[in-house]
Design an enzyme around this catalytic site. Structure first.
Site, PDB file in Angstrom:
ATOM      1  N   ASP A   1      -6.992 -35.193 -13.951  1.00  0.00           N
ATOM      2  CA  ASP A   1      -6.806 -33.751 -13.833  1.00  0.00           C
ATOM      3  C   ASP A   1      -7.980 -32.970 -14.427  1.00  0.00           C
ATOM      4  O   ASP A   1      -8.476 -33.305 -15.502  1.00  0.00           O
ATOM      5  CB  ASP A   1      -5.513 -33.384 -14.586  1.00  0.00           C
ATOM      6  CG  ASP A   1      -5.218 -31.905 -14.532  1.00  0.00           C
ATOM      7  OD1 ASP A   1      -4.864 -31.419 -13.453  1.00  0.00           O
ATOM      8  OD2 ASP A   1      -5.367 -31.230 -15.577  1.00  0.00           O
TER       9      ASP A   1
ATOM     10  N   GLU B   1      -9.519 -34.733  -9.546  1.00  0.00           N
ATOM     11  CA  GLU B   1      -9.067 -33.398  -9.160  1.00  0.00           C
ATOM     12  C   GLU B   1     -10.144 -32.411  -9.584  1.00  0.00           C
ATOM     13  O   GLU B   1     -10.271 -32.069 -10.756  1.00  0.00           O
ATOM     14  CB  GLU B   1      -7.734 -33.051  -9.823  1.00  0.00           C
ATOM     15  CG  GLU B   1      -7.111 -31.793  -9.251  1.00  0.00           C
ATOM     16  CD  GLU B   1      -7.116 -30.586 -10.175  1.00  0.00           C
ATOM     17  OE1 GLU B   1      -6.751 -29.494  -9.721  1.00  0.00           O
ATOM     18  OE2 GLU B   1      -7.488 -30.719 -11.359  1.00  0.00           O
TER      19      GLU B   1
HETATM   20  C1  GLC Z   1      -5.108 -28.863 -12.657  1.00  0.00           C
HETATM   21  C2  GLC Z   1      -3.649 -28.789 -12.235  1.00  0.00           C
HETATM   22  C3  GLC Z   1      -3.121 -27.420 -12.536  1.00  0.00           C
HETATM   23  C4  GLC Z   1      -3.280 -27.156 -14.027  1.00  0.00           C
HETATM   24  C5  GLC Z   1      -4.724 -27.385 -14.494  1.00  0.00           C
HETATM   25  C6  GLC Z   1      -4.829 -27.445 -15.985  1.00  0.00           C
HETATM   26  O1  GLC Z   1      -5.906 -28.004 -11.928  1.00  0.00           O
HETATM   27  O2  GLC Z   1      -3.529 -29.091 -10.872  1.00  0.00           O
HETATM   28  O3  GLC Z   1      -1.788 -27.299 -12.144  1.00  0.00           O
HETATM   29  O4  GLC Z   1      -2.897 -25.843 -14.310  1.00  0.00           O
HETATM   30  O5  GLC Z   1      -5.231 -28.606 -14.025  1.00  0.00           O
HETATM   31  O6  GLC Z   1      -4.306 -28.637 -16.494  1.00  0.00           O
END
Ligand code: GLC
Length: 633
Positions: A270, A312
């Site tokens: 993430d 991500e």
């Molecule tokens: C990523 C997640 C999101 C979250 C962010 C911070 O982008 O998909 O939902 O708010 O990380 O952890």
């Protein structure tokens, strides 16, 4: 139980071979990241011990999986892969309830299940579970680590790989490391980014971009009890980790290898873009991030080669491509990354009824294929849609202006633009830039909510067609399609979060509904329901995908420049039979000459098996159609 020091144990020849392979790709990034401040030999020795320790206790069935995947390292790029994304509680109540839902997933053709954050979050607000206070425990509302392990085993026995979120950029401020740091322990203060006064934070702020300008402006928080400023990119309760400290690397690797031994097969890493900071930059996508990813991926591979990593990084095209490995990182970093640009361009073309920007962006910025890596293609996820459209790209479409187009998209999808079909909502309006992001479920943004409210069958048909066309796009564009829970039955926006004090400040809950199992039950009896038609369409598309070798992720994706302003055309071709995928982004029939699609010989539609309609050499593409053309006979 007495343990023998690792060095004294006989080493395992298979592990030794794998470690030797991992070393080749570990040395470079670790030397660049930590080489100046630490002894590389010591660090490598610690990583090796850690990897070997986990390897020794890795269950036999997972070791067998490792071997199978080592022999077929491109397994995840197959056209047979279909992913599903859901919240364990919203989909199945608890982790122990999950195995009973496997037949539903198998019916969709699912081979990969991403469970949204499951690790122990802080109490109260937790950014949807992305503020983790204990990476070694499961959120007790979902179950226990044993439940997770059982769910992973049950999924694997049905050919489904379990993917779990791993938040790398930050921990909850209630995490043990953060609490020790707060109590003054210098070892743990070095796990985070802390400052005695606001001089440096102010300097950094000059070039940082606010992520949550509404709910959490700024990127630093002052804690009077500690007398320190802490780097908090997201919410105040999420403390950014200091990845320049190799102890953070080791601690996270240990967590990954531990969870891998519980049966987790894929880690969704993430918010990776933010992991390295440098003064004078946006502190996003810095080169060191790719070194960290390579080191994590390769160290994991040493102990558990069956594991995948999905990055991500919701960033612009130029910054996105390196997450799948370019230059010295080619074939060595994440296996998967979200194709957020395909997602944004899908919505942009749908609103504008114009594909020229989409064709330009997808043709210009992306390689046709990657080595040992591919995109995760998707239409919706649990997050908002950020209208990442640059001046430079808009400049390639006559009369298009990026800022005005972003405003149009926000208005179109929040439902205020005249004659829009969409029902969504603004998210995180930024007064400095005037930009707004968008929330809403796939079905509501595609017009199903407004059509049902109006009781208009023709509009309902169009909404269903938009949803199915979108699924055909992500199934054939190149990559692994992600089905976001509820989209396959057209679930609408859910406003129930507004009365929950822990959720109501975050509009993204609007598109995080509970699975409607009653509706699924009705679908079997009422095949004409919009939900039933959508589900049948999605099942059909995923089944058709699995039969077509040309749709595998390693097959190059060539976006064709047909000059047609309402169609997107994508050629998937390598050695075998090529497929040309054509998508109509309007409610009108479109016409295109066969030469413009570079078609060779008589064609048939591999998606519907139906015959194509021609006017001489001109192909007629029905409203919102997806056609997968291949040579007939
Ligand atoms: C990523 C997640 C999101 C979250 C962010 C911070 O982008 O998909 O939902 O708010 O990380 O952890």
């Amino acid at each position: 139980m007495a343990t023998t020091p690792l060095a004294a144990r006989p080493s395992d020849p298979l592990f030794d071979l794998r470690w030797r392979r991992a070393l080749r790709d570990l040395r470079g990034p670790l030397a660049r990241l930590y080489g100046e401040s630490h002894s590389l030999q010591d660090l490598l020795a610690r990583i090796r011990d850690m990897a070997e320790g986990h390897w020794r206790v890795r269950p036999d069935d997972l070791k067998a999986l490792d071997l199978a995947r080592d022999l077929d390292p491109d397994w995840f790029l197959s056209q047979e892969m279909v992913a599903y994304v859901c919240y364990a509680d919203r989909f199945a109540g608890t982790l122990s309830g999950l195995p009973a839902r496997i037949p539903y997933l198998s019916g969709l053709g699912v081979t990969y299940l991403h469970l949204m954050p499951c690790l122990m979050p802080r109490p109260g607000q937790s950014d949807g579970g992305y503020a983790v206070m204990d990476y070694r425990r499961i959120d007790p509302r979902l179950g226990t680590m044993d439940d997770l392990q059982n769910a992973a085993t049950a999924l694997r026995s049905e050919g489904i790989s379990l993917c779990l979120d791993l938040v790398l950029n930050h921990t909850a401020k209630e995490h043990e490391w953060a609490e020790k740091a707060r109590a003054g322990d210098p070892r743990f203060q070095a796990f985070y980014l802390m400052f005695d006064d606001d001089t440096l934070p102010k300097d950094y702020e000059r070039t940082l971009i606010d992520i949550f300008p509404d709910q959490a402006p700024g990127s630093f928080t002052f804690y009077p009890d500690m007398g320190k400023w802490v780097w908090t990119t997201f919410n105040e309760y999420q403390w950014d980790l200091n990845w320049a400290n190799p102890e953070v690397f080791l601690a996270m690797l240990d967590i990954i290898l531990d969870l891998a031994n519980k049966g987790v097969e894929v880690f969704r890493l993430d918010a990776v873009a933010f992991m390295w900071k440098r003064m004078g930059t946006t502190c996003q996508n810095l080169p060191e991030v790719h070194d960290i990813l390579q080191a994590l991926v390769q160290a994991t591979r040493g102990a558990a080669p069956g594991i995948l990593h999905k990055a991500e990084a919701i960033v612009g095209p130029r910054d996105l491509v390196p997450y799948l490995g370019t230059g010295r990182h080619e074939g060595r970093v994440a296996h998967l990354a979200y194709h957020n640009n395909l997602m944004v361009q899908f919505w942009s073309s749908l609103a504008a009824r114009d594909t020229r920007l989409m064709t330009h962006v997808l043709r210009t910025h992306f390689p046709e294929s990657f080595r040992r890596a591919g995109f995760a293609t998707y239409l919706r996820c649990h997050d908002d849609i950020g209208w990442a459209i640059t001046d430079e790209d808009a400049g390639h479409v006559p009369h298009l202006q990026a800022h005005a187009h972003r405003q149009f998209l926000a208005d179109f999808y929040n439902g205020t633009f005249p004659a829009t079909f969409a029902r969504g909502a603004d998210f995180q309006s930024n007064p400095e830039t005037g930009d707004r992001r968008t929330n809403g479920s796939l079905a509501s943004l595609c017009g199903l909510e407004s059509a049902l409210a109006a009781g208009d069958p023709a509009q309902i048909d169009l909404a269903v067609d938009r949803i199915t066309m979108g699924h055909a796009l992500i199934a054939s564009f190149g990559g692994m399609p992600l089905l976001y829970m509820g989209d396959e039955i057209g679930l609408l926006n859910d406003h129930s979060y507004e009365s929950d004090p822990d959720l109501r400040d975050d509009g993204r809950w609007m598109h995080r509904p509970r699975m409607d199992w009653d509706l699924v039950g009705r679908i079997a009896r009422e095949p004409d329901l919009p939900a039933a038609r959508i589900l049948a369409g999605v099942r059909h598309i995923m089944a058709a995908r699995k039969r077509l070798d040309a749709l595998a992720a390693q097959v190059p994706t060539r976006v064709l420049d047909t000059g047609h302003p309402a169609l997107l055309a994508v050629l998937r071709a390598e050695d075998g039979a090529p497929i040309t995928c054509v998508f109509n982004f309007t409610e009108h029939e479109q016409r295109i000459a066969s030469w413009a699609l570079r078609l060779d010989g008589p064609q048939e539609d591999a998606l519907h098996g139906a015959s194509l309609r021609w006017d001489g050499d001109t192909l007629l593409v029905p409203p919102y159609a997806a056609l997968w053309l291949r040579r007939a006979g």
